[in-house]
Design an enzyme around this catalytic site. Structure first.
Site, PDB file in Angstrom:
ATOM      1  N   GLU A  89       2.549  -8.101  -1.579  1.00 38.83           N
ATOM      2  CA  GLU A  89       1.335  -8.690  -1.006  1.00 38.83           C
ATOM      3  C   GLU A  89       1.209 -10.185  -1.238  1.00 38.83           C
ATOM      4  OE1 GLU A  89       1.512  -5.831  -2.618  1.00 38.83           O
ATOM      5  OE2 GLU A  89       0.155  -4.337  -1.788  1.00 38.83           O
TER       6      GLU A  89
ATOM      7  N   GLY B  23       0.817  -1.220   0.000  1.00 37.64           N
ATOM      8  CA  GLY B  23       0.000   0.000   0.000  1.00 37.64           C
ATOM      9  C   GLY B  23       0.845   1.260   0.000  1.00 37.64           C
TER      10      GLY B  23
ATOM     11  N   GLU C 148       1.374   1.748  -3.597  1.00 40.89           N
ATOM     12  CA  GLU C 148       0.073   2.115  -4.186  1.00 40.89           C
ATOM     13  C   GLU C 148      -0.256   3.580  -3.894  1.00 40.89           C
ATOM     14  OE1 GLU C 148      -1.708  -1.364  -2.245  1.00 40.89           O
ATOM     15  OE2 GLU C 148      -2.584  -1.877  -4.182  1.00 40.89           O
TER      16      GLU C 148
END
Ligand code: 3H9
Length: 703
Positions: free
Chosen positions: A126, A103, A106
């Protein structure tokens, strides 16, 4: 206190994430970022926004603990941050150092621009937690990096370093000097430009090779056998090609949610935290720091010794390697050089690096050359008498405070330590796994008198060698090999009761093991166990249950792969096991000898009889304190014995079956078969009766 700081530097608003140790997106971080973006956009004197991490890195991704905890009601999420960035009329710039993972990447990709220091890593790890990225990573990374590179990164989970990330288009600028200064200059320029700033979502995605997804599925088929997450990653990237951006994000989210709930992901998250816990030794204060090991010594230039010497070099420590004869030394150095040359050939090392590594190894036949070593590992022949003799010699030459370790897989290291009482506190065990330069596991065997400082130093050296050191107590076979006796034992017994080797191996391979137990025995060499049995029997290997077939095979010179015959036949140049009627006959002879009913086996019985002894013996090891926690036992099996990572290790996996069921089966097999490894562990019984798992046990007991 806010987890995100807000400061103005000229016309640039700087949002700093301060959530040590790694800036995970815990509750409070998304809220702080969203509020910072709103504040900056409301301030007319601000032209651009920089998002940066305080401390060790940018953002390490979602807070992994929250995949098993409820996210607080009303708390902002990744989606809110991303929406705030994309709606921001002022450019948002991610300034990356250390790591931007999961994240974190991201979040960075949802910014308009990214700048980075050369040492930083970016990645979507992930998949290693059992799910695909869930905050648009599978939709944005292909738009920045291109489909092929993005697919590789997302499916492997491996990060890339800054220069590569820049070459791939993931980041816009590499900053050589001070990150904040560079980011401010970049942001001031972009802020002054005015106009629209490109959003990653608006980049057009092209599919040059329609076969790319099928090819990837094929590529990972064997490695990802039994797993969902790597294939889920491919589906998500496929959605980036097939669907409009928002629909792709929605599809990714659905797949992500399904995977997070899976047993696979729970197991892989267990492994993530297990690896961090393994570094901690209850009762030893954080103030006990590792000593400096400037020089090392290794005794024995065989396969193990050579591999261990390479490990020291990898840790940046020059090493002296010693053998009894020049011939053995030359042979050992030749193998080391060959290993390095193979790495050079694969492009993972330069010739100069190889030369430097070889230059850091000093070969010698004189024990006196170990006089300046701070740590010495012996990897000589595995008998107590030989080990004691070697330690006595070391006692005469080694520095008074040198750490002396034995690389043994079974022997009582307390007894070895007692042979040189003047070195009390400096002797312990380091059980490396073969090939020692490749395998990640090292059992660090804690002797009764070893000092905390020497234990901590040995663990630290293990980590510097890029190994996974696990503390184990002194018991026969330590954690891994002690449990293995039950696993191999049952596999051998089942053959004598009528199960075909290929059926047993197929069941265990299907479960996810790297190889079946009989194929492993053939690979390791059946003669090792045979010679132990002969030693124990004064020259004659007893025909105990499970040893009958193996004894006959060894008497016939069938030691396994190295003689092209063992439990299987191996054709010239092939490692593929071919079943052999002669072995079936030996198994029938064994059944007649022991009065067994020679019968067909159901796959479920094979699975239980291979795996439940691991759990039962593991529970004893844990109760005795020879393992610090159940998760350490899991790590031993995952990293030393080919246990599938996505099952979380035998102790975690047993919890998914239900310890009551495992205990009931252990009692049943104990009653019908009677072998020692089926004697029900009192700890297993207790946890089963309490409806608990080994993970619960760790939570309540581990320090
Ligand atoms: C994700 O982002 C999903 C997204 O797609 C969005 C979904 C909507 N959370 O490893 P260390 C703790 S999934 C919570 O020893 P290092 C760790 O447990 C996430 N805790 O440090 C340890 O705690 P303790 C994707 C975390 O310097 C301490 O921090 N991201 C997290 O050797 C130090 O850790 C990843 O998978 C976390 N995310 O290595 C990255 N990360 O001290 C996972 C760490 O109590 N993290 N902790 O034992 C790492 O790979 C390494 O920690 C890192 C630093 C390379 C960052």
């Amino acid at each position: 206190m806010s987890l995100v700081g807000y400061e103005k530097h000229g016309t640039v608003a700087v949002l700093t994430v301060n959530n040590p140790p790694v800036n995970a997106m815990s509750p409070g971080v998304p809220k702080g970022i969203c509020e910072g973006v709103a504040q900056a956009n409301a301030d007319d004197t601000v032209s651009a926004i920089v998002l940066i991490g305080g401390g060790r890195g940018f953002i390490a991704g979602a807070d992994i603990r929250y995949f098993s905890l409820p996210w607080p009601d009303g708390e902002e999420s990744f989606a809110d941050i991303i929406a705030a960035f994309e709606a921001s009329p002022k450019p948002v710039i991610a300034a990356i150092h250390g790591h931007a993972l999961g994240g974190g990447l991201e979040t960075a990709m949802a910014c308009h621009y990214r700048v980075i220091v050369p040492t930083a890593n970016v990645g979507q790890p992930e998949v290693k937690l059992g799910f695909p990225p869930g905050a648009g990573g599978t939709q944005r990374l292909p738009r920045l990096a291109g489909l092929s590179d993005a697919l590789d990164m997302i499916v492997s989970g491996n990060p890339v370093k800054a220069p590569k990330a820049a070459a791939m288009g993931i980041v816009d600028q590499v900053i050589d000097g001070d990150l904040l200064e560079g980011a401010l200059a970049f942001a001031t320029e972009k802020g002054a430009q005015g106009g629209d700033h490109r959003r990653t979502r608006d980049i057009e995605l092209t599919l040059d090779d329609p076969g790319i997804f099928e090819a990837k599925r094929k590529e990972i088929a064997r490695r990802a056998r039994g797993m969902r997450a790597p294939f889920a990653c491919i589906e998500c990237v496929e959605a980036a090609v097939e669907l409009e951006f928002d629909a792709g994000v929605k599809r990714e989210r659905e797949i992500f949610k399904e995977c997070v709930k899976s047993e696979e992901s729970v197991a892989m998250r267990h492994v993530f935290f297990a690896e961090r816990a393994a570094n901690k030794i209850p009762g030893i204060s954080k103030d006990v720091k590792p000593r400096t090991i400037a020089k090392a010594g290794v005794l024995g230039a065989g396969t193990m010794g050579g591999g261990i010497a390479m490990n020291f070099v990898n840790a940046g420590i020059p090493v002296t390697i010693i053998e009894q004869s020049q011939e053995a030394l030359d042979r050992g150095m030749g193998i080391i050089a060959k290993n390095y040359a193979a790495t050079v050939a694969k492009g993972r090392m330069s010739q100069e690096q190889m030369d430097a590594c070889l230059g850091a190894i000093t070969p010698t036949t004189s024990m006196d050359d170990l006089a300046d070593a701070d740590m010495i590992i012996e990897a000589v022949f595995e008998t107590m008498a030989v080990k004691k003799e070697v330690f006595t010699k070391l006692d005469a030459v080694a520095k008074p405070d040198a750490i002396l370790t034995s690389n043994t897989s079974y022997l009582d290291i307390n007894e070895i330590a007692e042979a040189i009482p003047g070195r009390n506190g400096h002797v312990l065990g380091t059980h490396f796994f073969s090939p020692a330069n490749v395998m990640r596991l090292v059992e660090v065997v804690r002797t009764d008198n070893v000092s905390d400082e020497n234990l901590v130093t040995t663990m630290d050296i293990g980590r510097r060698m890029r190994k996974l050191p696990i503390v184990t107590g002194v018991c026969h076979g330590f954690i891994g090999n002690r449990m293995l006796e039950g696993y191999f034992g049952e596999a051998s017994i089942m053959v004598e009761q009528g199960a075909k080797p290929l059926q047993i191996d197929t069941v265990m391979f299907g479960y996810g093991m790297a190889m079946g137990p009989l194929a492993v025995m053939d690979l390791a060499g059946l003669d090792i166990g045979w010679s132990k049995r002969k030693d124990a029997g004064g020259g004659t290997a007893a025909d105990s249950v499970g040893a009958f077939v193996s004894n006959r095979l060894c008497e016939m010179g069938r030691y396994g792969q190295k003689t092209k015959r063992g439990y299987y036949i191996y054709e010239d140049g092939s490692r593929r096991p071919v079943p052999d009627a002669e072995v079936d006959q030996l198994a029938a002879d064994a059944a007649a000898h022991f009065g067994f009913e020679h019968r067909a086996f159901k796959d479920q019985e094979i699975l239980e009889r291979c795996l439940y002894p691991l759990v039962n013996i593991g529970a004893d090891i844990l109760a005795e304190g020879h393992a610090l926690r159940a998760s350490d036992i899991d790590l031993v099996y995952l990293n030393g014995y080919g246990f599938p990572g996505w099952r979380g290790g035998p102790m975690h996996w047993a919890g998914t079956v239900g310890l009551d069921k495992v205990y009931e089966a252990v009692c049943r097999y104990h009653e019908t078969l009677g072998f020692d490894h089926w004697k029900p562990s009192p700890l297993l019984k207790k946890l089963a009766e309490e409806g608990k798992t080994f993970d619960d046990y760790d939570k309540n007991n581990a320090g």
